[in-house]
Design a protein around this motif. Structure first.
Motif, PDB file in Angstrom:
ATOM      1  N   UNK A  22      -1.089  -5.346  14.488  1.00 12.89           N
ATOM      2  CA  UNK A  22      -1.050  -3.906  14.668  1.00 12.89           C
ATOM      3  C   UNK A  22      -1.236  -3.166  13.350  1.00 12.89           C
ATOM      4  N   UNK A  23      -0.733  -3.747  12.251  1.00 13.50           N
ATOM      5  CA  UNK A  23      -0.757  -3.006  11.000  1.00 13.50           C
ATOM      6  C   UNK A  23      -0.567  -3.973   9.847  1.00 13.50           C
ATOM      7  N   UNK A  24      -0.878  -3.533   8.667  1.00 13.05           N
ATOM      8  CA  UNK A  24      -0.526  -4.233   7.439  1.00 13.05           C
ATOM      9  C   UNK A  24      -0.165  -3.147   6.452  1.00 13.05           C
ATOM     10  N   UNK A  25       1.100  -3.021   6.161  1.00 14.01           N
ATOM     11  CA  UNK A  25       1.514  -1.944   5.280  1.00 14.01           C
ATOM     12  C   UNK A  25       2.786  -2.317   4.532  1.00 14.01           C
ATOM     13  N   UNK A  26       2.874  -1.827   3.321  1.00 11.39           N
ATOM     14  CA  UNK A  26       4.111  -1.942   2.568  1.00 11.39           C
ATOM     15  C   UNK A  26       5.081  -0.877   3.083  1.00 11.39           C
ATOM     16  N   UNK A  27       6.369  -1.100   2.855  1.00 14.31           N
ATOM     17  CA  UNK A  27       7.356  -0.157   3.390  1.00 14.31           C
ATOM     18  C   UNK A  27       8.333   0.327   2.318  1.00 14.31           C
ATOM     19  N   UNK A  28       7.840   0.734   1.144  1.00 13.22           N
ATOM     20  CA  UNK A  28       8.771   1.245   0.130  1.00 13.22           C
ATOM     21  C   UNK A  28       9.199   2.680   0.439  1.00 13.22           C
ATOM     22  N   UNK A  29      10.427   3.018   0.064  1.00 12.41           N
ATOM     23  CA  UNK A  29      10.890   4.399   0.229  1.00 12.41           C
ATOM     24  C   UNK A  29      10.643   5.224  -1.021  1.00 12.41           C
ATOM     25  N   UNK A  30      10.270   4.559  -2.108  1.00 12.45           N
ATOM     26  CA  UNK A  30       9.895   5.258  -3.336  1.00 12.45           C
ATOM     27  C   UNK A  30       8.534   4.723  -3.770  1.00 12.45           C
ATOM     28  N   UNK A  31       7.737   5.518  -4.509  1.00 13.93           N
ATOM     29  CA  UNK A  31       6.411   5.048  -4.932  1.00 13.93           C
ATOM     30  C   UNK A  31       6.505   3.793  -5.792  1.00 13.93           C
ATOM     31  N   UNK A  32       5.543   2.897  -5.632  1.00 13.48           N
ATOM     32  CA  UNK A  32       5.483   1.716  -6.483  1.00 13.48           C
ATOM     33  C   UNK A  32       5.114   2.133  -7.899  1.00 13.48           C
ATOM     34  N   UNK A  33       5.559   1.369  -8.906  1.00 15.35           N
ATOM     35  CA  UNK A  33       5.283   1.749 -10.300  1.00 15.35           C
ATOM     36  C   UNK A  33       3.795   1.642 -10.627  1.00 15.35           C
TER      37      UNK A  33
END
Length: 324
Positions: A22-33
């Motif tokens: 269905x999807x491929x996504x990261x799930x961070x709540x803050x932006x990655x560095x």
């Protein structure tokens, strides 16, 4: 063999024959560095990760660095591709051979967790489609003879729950481990040939000794009868092998939307004993048989062009002289 089907979303054409998700996504709540340093892999986003890894179409993981090197060398030989060492090697050994990444993950879920975080971010930065991630390893059988390949349909923890539990910020977070792709299970099973194979549940434990009910460790607070009663209960609910990684793999795949699979050869039937007594030559033969199953899967379902370097499209006919 009937395998339950799950509804899946539309496929990205660039994913070749990778199972649909269905999807491929990261799930961070803050932006990655920015830049992002994939410390344990020795890579970072100042490198052209898309150019180096954007053509990946499958990742094969195994615990041992020596074993994953054998996988990479075998695939390089079969496909006439160059075997490239990726990043640094003091924690994990990673090889890129054509469109396939081979990586060691160490022993246990904490080590695999580190690799999966950085591997999935690498796939994200390289703009890869949702490629399959397959763990191929060794395990203890439960009611199956040594030398059997167990393909994980579902994974349970040491409490026989289909949950991966992780203390985060002082609280235990439980995530479903029901992330194994039925299509991948079916594909791997179809590549077994003469290797004895079963599809069943895998129990993942946080410990090799007490967590798996062994009585041969330095500490043991239960009897042989209690151990056997628990292992028989595991078998009754469908568990066919025990190891230390599948539960996390299923949960991680479900969380980020990547198709994952786990196939492990058994080295001992835990209902008969705890220790591995097979001679080294027999253990090597079982590991090689499992490796050949994975090679057949890659050739059959991903149709990589033999000798195509970093190419993606095209079919892979049987390799002349191949023992597969």
């Amino acid at each position: 063999m009937e395998i339950p089907k799950k509804s899946v979303g539309s496929r990205d054409d660039a994913a070749a024959n990778a199972p649909e998700v269905e999807r491929f996504q990261l799930t961070p709540t803050v932006p990655l560095p920015v830049p992002d340093h994939l410390y344990h892999l020795g890579l970072d986003t100042t490198m052209d990760l898309k150019a180096q890894f954007g053509d990946l179409r499958c990742a094969v993981l195994s615990g041992s660095g020596d074993r994953v090197a054998l996988y990479a060398a075998k695939w390089a030989s079969l496909t006439q591709n160059v075997e490239l060492i990726v990043g640094k090697t003091e924690r994990f050994k990673v090889f890129k051979v054509g469109n396939v990444l081979f990586a060691s993950h160490g022993m246990g879920m904490p080590s695999l967790n580190i690799l999966l975080h950085e591997l999935v971010k690498l796939l994200h930065y390289a703009q890869c489609p949702p490629i399959p991630i397959i763990r191929a390893g060794t395990s203890g059988g439960i009611g199956v003879p040594p030398g059997t390949a167990v393909i994980t349909s579902h994974s349970v923890n040491g409490e026989l729950e289909e949950l991966y539990k992780l203390p985060i910020l002082g609280k235990v977070v439980s995530r479903s481990s029901d992330g194994f792709c039925p299509e991948l299970v079916e594909h791997l099973f179809s590549c077994r040939m003469d290797l004895p194979a079963v599809v069943g549940k895998t129990m993942s434990c946080d410990c090799f000794y007490e967590g798996q009910g062994r009585v041969d460790g330095a500490i043991c607070g239960y009897t042989v009868a209690e151990k056997l009663a628990f292992l028989r209960r595991c078998h009754e609910v469908g568990v066919r092998n025990v190891e230390m990684e599948a539960n996390l793999l299923g949960a991680f795949g479900k969380q980020v939307g990547l198709p994952v699979a786990c196939v492990c050869v058994t080295l001992v039937n835990r209902l008969d004993g705890d220790q591995v007594w097979a001679p080294a030559s027999q253990l090597a033969a079982w590991v090689e048989a499992l490796m050949n199953l994975v090679m057949r899967y890659l050739l059959k379902y991903h149709r990589f062009r033999v000798g195509a370097g970093n190419g993606v499209a095209g079919s892979a006919p049987a390799v002349p002289g191949s023992p597969l």
